[in-house]
Design a protein around this motif. Structure first.
Motif, mmCIF file in Angstrom:
data_model
loop_
_atom_site.group_PDB
_atom_site.id
_atom_site.type_symbol
_atom_site.label_atom_id
_atom_site.label_comp_id
_atom_site.label_asym_id
_atom_site.label_seq_id
_atom_site.Cartn_x
_atom_site.Cartn_y
_atom_site.Cartn_z
ATOM 1 N N LYS A 163 -13.103 -93.778 48.346
ATOM 2 C CA LYS A 163 -14.057 -93.328 48.594
ATOM 3 C C LYS A 163 -14.195 -91.677 49.460
ATOM 4 O O LYS A 163 -14.914 -90.858 49.344
ATOM 5 N N ASN A 172 -19.855 -97.940 55.164
ATOM 6 C CA ASN A 172 -20.028 -96.727 53.478
ATOM 7 C C ASN A 172 -20.701 -95.794 54.365
ATOM 8 O O ASN A 172 -21.061 -94.485 53.478
ATOM 9 N N ASN A 204 -20.347 -92.409 56.452
ATOM 10 C CA ASN A 204 -19.355 -91.440 55.387
ATOM 11 C C ASN A 204 -18.219 -89.653 56.444
ATOM 12 O O ASN A 204 -18.976 -90.022 57.711
#
Length: 669
Positions: free
Chosen positions: A403, A445, A448
């Protein structure tokens, strides 16, 4: 005795009337303080003889009173030596049979008698005149029975658990007896009660068993103990105390150390089992939609295709991918994690495989994630949330790498930068102490790459702002005022007082005493205290030291009570928390073992303030930095987005005339 016409002076001794009621001997007579109250009583040898006869009496009241007195006096080393020498605990050459105490550890004994007996036995063994290794198996099984039986008083079970905890490390034979007799289910039952002390003793025994067990036994017991923590402590139980948190940290460390064997094992390129695991990674990533028949491609073509696919996975030695996992650590642990990821979260693994062609180095990321570079010193509540915590955490983090890789639009040359960001994301999230892996996943998450950049920029601007010359000058002006505020806080903490534990050479911690400073900051009051007493009044603390008589403060290795202890890993923790007050003359010391590092810092700072010295603990600098930062932010609030010059602006020249001033005298007329 001559003054009171008492014959046989050798049958009498002096004893402190308050506190622990220690006997006065030639070795401790110099420790007597002015104002100490002493009483004339029977000598230790006479008292030992009397109690030895009393505990064998057929009269229940006499026996109970004798055992109660024995439990109290056994804390005194002089009495303990006399009692043991009179067969209180049978001592022979290298042989011990606690027959006199064992006589009273039978079903006919009352709960009160048994509690006093176990307490006396524990106190006598505490002095190390006899070794735990010399206890008989029959005696051990008798103690075990009090742990395994249901209808037993909690105080008896606490003492029994404590005795077993001391036995287990001394002998492999004792460990085997306790392991077989005290089942894991029974320990978990004790861990689920509401009695916090019973929970603590049960956890202490469990840790002792784990440290002496094999890896297979550790895996089962650590998993079950973790289940207890997750299901019981996190569903309505009271908050963890410092000691229980420490035991859970040890349990966490033992559980993680089970991975050490695989981490130190390099991959064997000739092992068919390990090669099959590697092939399963490739197949899960590239052949999930259906593998082509084996006869479709030639052997050479097939080998070339596999090498290409391994290269996409991130293997450097794509023709022989086993070479990438020869380094240990992380060894086979990295391979285990990747296989677990591919098998247990196939959808997520497929999504990762979909972006592998863009250059994401999956293997190198896995190796770096598995290789730890820091030693954790904290217990994380989420650790026992599920059975395969380490593997599940890896699955979350490897997806985080992909990610972040996409958010940074990285290439192969940016690998180290990406991993630095991922490391920062994980570290910042762990510092929040998430209580579950789901919460960890949500928070990490949310943090970021854009958020990381914002945090870095804010911290950099804050650092630049605080390094400006005018700001540094302001910091120096604020320091004296804030240091005085810290001094007052330290003295206030000393006035509130703290409950300390007396730690012996066997590291048992069930003796407590309290110390506090008088409101006028002139006298330190202290005395023995029972468990559970909160903020006792000064009047209940019999001992005192005038601050004017305090000469110096000793810490760590300089303390007399640390010099007496044998060197060992456990004593290193005590060494960091030890401090002593030297008063009157150098022979007189009041010795402390702080319950936490925080208490150590506050007490040593406060005592240094009383001695007129500088506060030297790391906590002082931390508190000063926090207060300075807050004060500076408040004072610079109106200067936001305004650059602060390094040099003060020049003073303007005086005006050519002062005609612009208003003349009030004319207006009044």
């Amino acid at each position: 005795c001559d003054a009171w016409s008492l014959p046989n002076a050798e049958r009498y001794a002096l004893q402190y009337a308050d506190g622990r009621q220690t006997y006065i001997t030639e070795s401790n007579r110099r420790d007597i303080k002015n104002g100490s109250i002493l009483r004339l009583t029977t000598s230790p040898d006479q008292e030992a003889e009397r109690l030895y006869i009393g505990i064998q009496s057929k009269n229940v009241d006499v026996k109970t009173d004798s055992l109660k007195k024995l439990a109290s006096l056994s804390q005194d080393v002089t009495f303990a030596q006399e009692f043991i020498s009179r067969n209180g605990l049978k001592m022979g050459v290298g042989y011990l049979e606690p027959s006199s105490l064992y006589l009273f550890m039978c079903p006919s004994s009352t709960g009160e008698m048994l509690a006093h007996t176990l307490k006396a036995f524990t106190e006598l063994m505490e002095h190390d005149f006899v070794s735990w290794e010399n206890l008989s198996t029959v005696f051990i099984k008798k103690i075990v029975s009090y742990v395994t039986m249901n209808a037993v008083d909690a105080s008896i079970q606490q003492l029994s658990l404590s005795i077993l905890e001391n036995m287990v490390p001394t002998s492999r034979a004792f460990f085997e007896v306790v392991r077989k007799e005290v089942t894991l289910d029974r320990l978990l039952t004790h861990l689920q009660v509401t009695n916090a002390q019973l929970q603590l003793k049960a956890m202490a025994l469990l840790i002792a068993l784990l440290l002496s067990a094999t890896d297979a036994e550790r895996r089962v017991r650590a998993t079950m103990a973790g289940w207890w923590h997750c299901r019981v402590r996190h569903h309505g139980a009271s908050p963890l105390g410092d000691e229980m948190a420490h035991y859970l940290y040890v349990l966490q460390s033992v559980s993680l150390n089970l991975c050490e064997h695989r981490m130190k094992m390099s991959m064997d390129p000739y092992s068919q089992e390990q090669r099959d695991l590697l092939q399963s990674l490739r197949q899960a990533a590239f052949e999930s939609e259906g593998e082509a028949p084996a006869g479709t491609f030639s052997t050479e073509r097939r080998r070339s295709l596999c090498a290409k696919e391994f290269r996409k996975l991130g293997f450097v030695n794509n023709s022989n991918p086993a070479e990438d996992l020869r380094r240990a650590p992380p060894g086979l642990l990295a391979l285990d994690n990747m296989v677990y990821f591919s098998r247990n979260t196939p959808n997520a693994y497929s999504r990762v495989g979909a972006v592998l062609s863009r250059g994401t180095p999956c293997v190198a990321s896995s190796v770096l994630l598995t290789t730890g570079s820091e030693t954790a010193q904290a217990f994380y509540p989420m650790f026992f949330g599920q059975d395969h915590f380490f593997e599940e955490l890896f699955c979350i983090c490897i997806q985080l790498v992909n990610k972040t890789w996409k958010e940074m639009r990285a290439t192969q040359e940016d690998f180290n930068k990406v991993m630095q960001v991922v490391r920062e994301q994980i570290t910042r999230t762990l510092s929040l102490k998430p209580t579950s892996l789901e919460l960890f996943k949500t928070r990490v998450n949310a943090l970021n790459y854009s958020e990381i950049l914002k945090l870095r920029q804010t911290e950099r601007l804050h650092q630049e702002e605080t390094l400006a010359v005018p700001v540094l000058e302001l910091r120096e002006k604020l320091k004296p005022e804030l240091l005085e505020l810290i001094r007052q806080q330290r003295l206030l903490h000393l006035c509130e007082g703290t409950l300390f534990r007396k730690i012996s050479s066997r590291r048992r911690q069930d003796k407590l005493w309290y110390c506090r400073l008088s409101p006028n900051h002139k006298v330190l009051h202290y005395g023995d205290m029972e468990e559970g007493v909160q903020s006792p009044p000064i009047e209940s603390l019999p001992e005192k030291i005038p601050v004017a008589d305090m000469k110096m403060l000793l810490v760590g290795k300089e303390c007399p009570h640390t010099k007496e202890k044998s060197s060992g890993k456990q004593n290193k923790d005590v060494l960091e928390l030890a401090f002593s007050i030297v008063h009157d003359v150098e022979e007189y010391c009041l010795n402390f073992i702080a319950p936490t590092r925080y208490e150590f810092c506050l007490w040593t700072d406060g005592l240094n303030v009383l001695l007129g010295k500088e506060m030297t603990s790391e906590r002082t600098q931390t508190d000063l930095d926090v207060l300075l930062s807050m004060e500076l932010k408040l004072r610079l609030l109106d200067l936001e987005n305004i650059s602060i010059p390094d040099e003060p602006p020049p003073i303007p020249k005086p005006p050519s005339n002062l005609n612009f001033c208003y003349d009030f005298s004319h207006s009044e007329q």
